[in-house]
Design a protein around this motif. Structure first.
Motif, mmCIF file in Angstrom:
data_model
loop_
_atom_site.group_PDB
_atom_site.id
_atom_site.type_symbol
_atom_site.label_atom_id
_atom_site.label_comp_id
_atom_site.label_asym_id
_atom_site.label_seq_id
_atom_site.Cartn_x
_atom_site.Cartn_y
_atom_site.Cartn_z
ATOM 1 N N LEU A 43 0.865 -1.190 0.000
ATOM 2 C CA LEU A 43 0.000 0.000 0.000
ATOM 3 C C LEU A 43 0.898 1.236 0.000
ATOM 4 O O LEU A 43 1.086 1.887 1.037
ATOM 5 C CB LEU A 43 -0.893 0.002 1.255
ATOM 6 N N ALA A 46 0.069 4.443 1.878
ATOM 7 C CA ALA A 46 -0.257 4.406 3.302
ATOM 8 C C ALA A 46 0.820 5.100 4.121
ATOM 9 O O ALA A 46 2.001 5.062 3.778
ATOM 10 C CB ALA A 46 -0.420 2.960 3.768
ATOM 11 N N ALA A 218 -2.563 -6.695 3.580
ATOM 12 C CA ALA A 218 -2.965 -5.458 2.893
ATOM 13 C C ALA A 218 -4.463 -5.467 2.594
ATOM 14 O O ALA A 218 -5.159 -4.466 2.785
ATOM 15 C CB ALA A 218 -2.156 -5.285 1.606
ATOM 16 N N ARG A 222 -7.192 -2.701 3.986
ATOM 17 C CA ARG A 222 -8.182 -2.001 3.136
ATOM 18 C C ARG A 222 -9.599 -2.281 3.603
ATOM 19 O O ARG A 222 -10.445 -1.394 3.622
ATOM 20 C CB ARG A 222 -8.035 -2.475 1.679
#
Lengths: 244, 244, 244, 244
Positions: A43, A46, A218, A222
């Motif tokens: 990500l 992030a 991940a 999310r």
């Protein structure tokens, strides 16, 4: 869903003692370091920070939690050393909508027991055995892109009976060399928050470096994240009107 | 299922203060007395005892709980006065297989919050309004013999959002005069135990004298009781063998 | 719960052809005969009858079903030969409250697909491998008295993904020699009826003679039976009054 | 999630007959027209088409379904006229991952009954009464931005018992003037697909023009859509290897 704010919490005791001795070799930056690295890789947008038991307030101040969309929790030896006030605070944030990923031996953490109400006990054996992770909810976002089964070459064995409430969603089931089975990927909704428990990962095995595991984590971030939600837990409401 | 051992717990504060003033009239033997009388009437072979907040250890000693198949819990004003050690003890017995019926304002009890992990908050208004209790799980033993809807002439209004985990079974839904809805009969499995929350019943209204309510409570006792189960909560198990 | 009326349905094609050749040896009275014998042994007061595909209306006339508290279903080769009108009739009785136990390859029966809405497909391999049946709902009546794990020495392998809706209750999980996992004991509520699917049992292996399997099937019969319920499926209702 | 492909199916019988006579006034472009307009407004990048019972193959050819991420279904008078082959085809696409929104009287459609396995019957009364839609799953994406309660000034009354399986997620509960309650927003996972049933909306009332209703339908489309998933239903798999 750009710019998720992720905090990786680790008790950090195995790392401090290099016990098991493979620890420094497998996780030179700590379990939290490996998790953070994997998240940054999966990500890229992030914002990832880490927090440790040894930090003031375990690194989980009101400010940090208010600035966290998803909290990951890894603990093993020192569940009892986590301050009850911090557990209260984390619970309040989860009920208010913060995502929570509880990993592996975190099943025995105070925060997981607090949110589930059960002992969260299980069967276990450490023998570097193979874990197979099977998907039983192929429609679920957390299962997207995951091979069926996913093969983890060496892992601690976890076994039923796993004393959790019936999960809101059962996503992954694992089997182990001895024939054991375990509900290894489960979700719970509590208050306004979403919780994902995922059992693979241990201080003795490089599981958190495995690409498929990183992808699942991940996916879990999310899925548990609700960045647009006001962080307010449900409250008692005195009704002041009739709707009819 | 003869000889069930039932313990009715009541904080007994409204009774001690006769507040509301109708209390002494509606429930001259206390809410616990009315509940016990209803259970004795519906389940003639049951051994029913009562316990109060003011009793030593709130009347819920290890011996009493070990001798209890199903515990009923009614509290309102004094949730905070229940000793944490007693809450721990009740939780351990529920996880070990003791049945638990949580009634009305008991939704805010420590034991209910402990077992569910959420705030258990809700909306409310006290206006002596009609409650209609609709069955949405007609196959369930707790719903047997219950009219659809069941009409409670006067009751406190409870409303969604009720902050509980998604129940394992949703049995009853209520509506109120203002158009509010509430999940008024829900079950949860925790550990080896079974929990039934049933919202009707209040210190201002003679709900616990109503025959259909007594029948539902008796159904709930029968359904949560597991008299033949050893009272042992799930425990961590070190696996000492392979099954293949 | 005396005098339950149980009907064991078997397509009976393997028996008629003695294919596999071990069939006559393992199940000389047919799979239905072995199931009926086990039920009579575990539930001595039950009235057990058998019915076969080759019988007129497959032995499942309106009269038979109206006189049946619980129907067991075993089929494999001839799912497509079951008359649609009989499937309709069985579905109507299940929705009206008749219990249904679907066994092993019955997962692909028309009645199971009809009640679940999915393909009910799965992975399989026939290699006389060991099956371990783990309990994940120790509170459930169907799991009472069952060892954890239950060991079946030789069995056909079934594997996820098993395309069923998320079950209302997940009771048993199995693992197999190849590391496969399978949701082997699951329940569904449909209409007023209760359904238990249990996967162990095959025409090649003497699984239905194993005492623990017989006990689970007896538990399943007791749990799905609702002998006191009027056999009426839910119907549309024109509301003719207001409740407020 | 740009470019979702949405197909709105309507039987179109009320429109053809202008019965009720308000039909032409409330829905001059048909119910499908109003739904399509609302979707285009809420999801500007979506490609929206409509299909009618009177179209060849009811407008739901293999090509159309393969080109559809989410199908909406509205029917009332002519459920029995839908060709079984089209129902089969829609079911196969849902199990393969196509999203399905079933609206209002579509509860009695063949496709809904097929996917759920129950009668889908309910109680009803048409009296232009107020419907209040309460959120009981505030964490759910479909509930985002929805007022609690949402007020629909005039609507047909639907009531429990609604004969559906326990939904995978219960999102909305409605109450009506007569005190009735109804599970008005529920989701089901079947195969690889996601289903959302939402009961508000009728040929007599302009519910599909109400902004909050349009928002819920748009939320439902986003949530049921899985545009990146290969459209393959689960299939039986002959296992050709051992994983250990």
């Amino acid at each position: 869903m750009s710019g998720l704010r992720v905090t990786v919490w680790n008790e950090g005791v195995h790392e401090a003692e290099n016990d098991p001795p493979v620890m420094a070799e497998i996780y030179p930056e700590g379990i939290h370091g490996a998790l953070a690295e994997g998240i940054r890789s999966e990500l890229p947008t992030a914002a990832v920070r880490t927090a440790l038991l040894a930090d003031p307030e375990h690194g989980l101040t009101e400010e940090v939690l208010a600035d966290t969309d998803v909290l990951l929790w890894w603990g093993h030896l020192a569940h009892g050393e986590v301050d009850a006030a911090v557990v209260d605070r984390v619970q309040r944030h989860v009920l208010g909508g913060m995502g929570l990923l509880v990993l592996h031996s975190g099943h025995f953490s105070q925060i997981f027991q607090r949110l589930l109400g059960t002992t969260c006990s299980l069967g276990w054996r450490d023998g570097a055995e193979q874990e197979l992770v099977w998907t039983v909810a192929p429609h679920h976002p957390i299962a997207q892109g995951v091979p069926n089964p996913l093969v983890i070459p060496e892992q601690e064995t976890y076994s039923e009976f796993f004393d959790i409430p019936a999960p809101d969603e059962l996503i992954f089931l694992s089997s182990f060399d001895g024939g054991e089975v375990f509900r290894s990927g489960v979700t719970f909704f509590r208050g306004h928050g979403r919780i994902f428990y995922f059992s693979p990962g241990d201080q003795r095995y490089p599981v958190y470096h495995q690409p498929e595991i990183r992808e699942i984590i991940a996916n879990g971030i999310r899925w548990t994240a609700q960045p647009d939600r006001p962080r307010t837990p449900p409250e008692v409401a005195k009704l002041d009107r009739h709707w009819r």
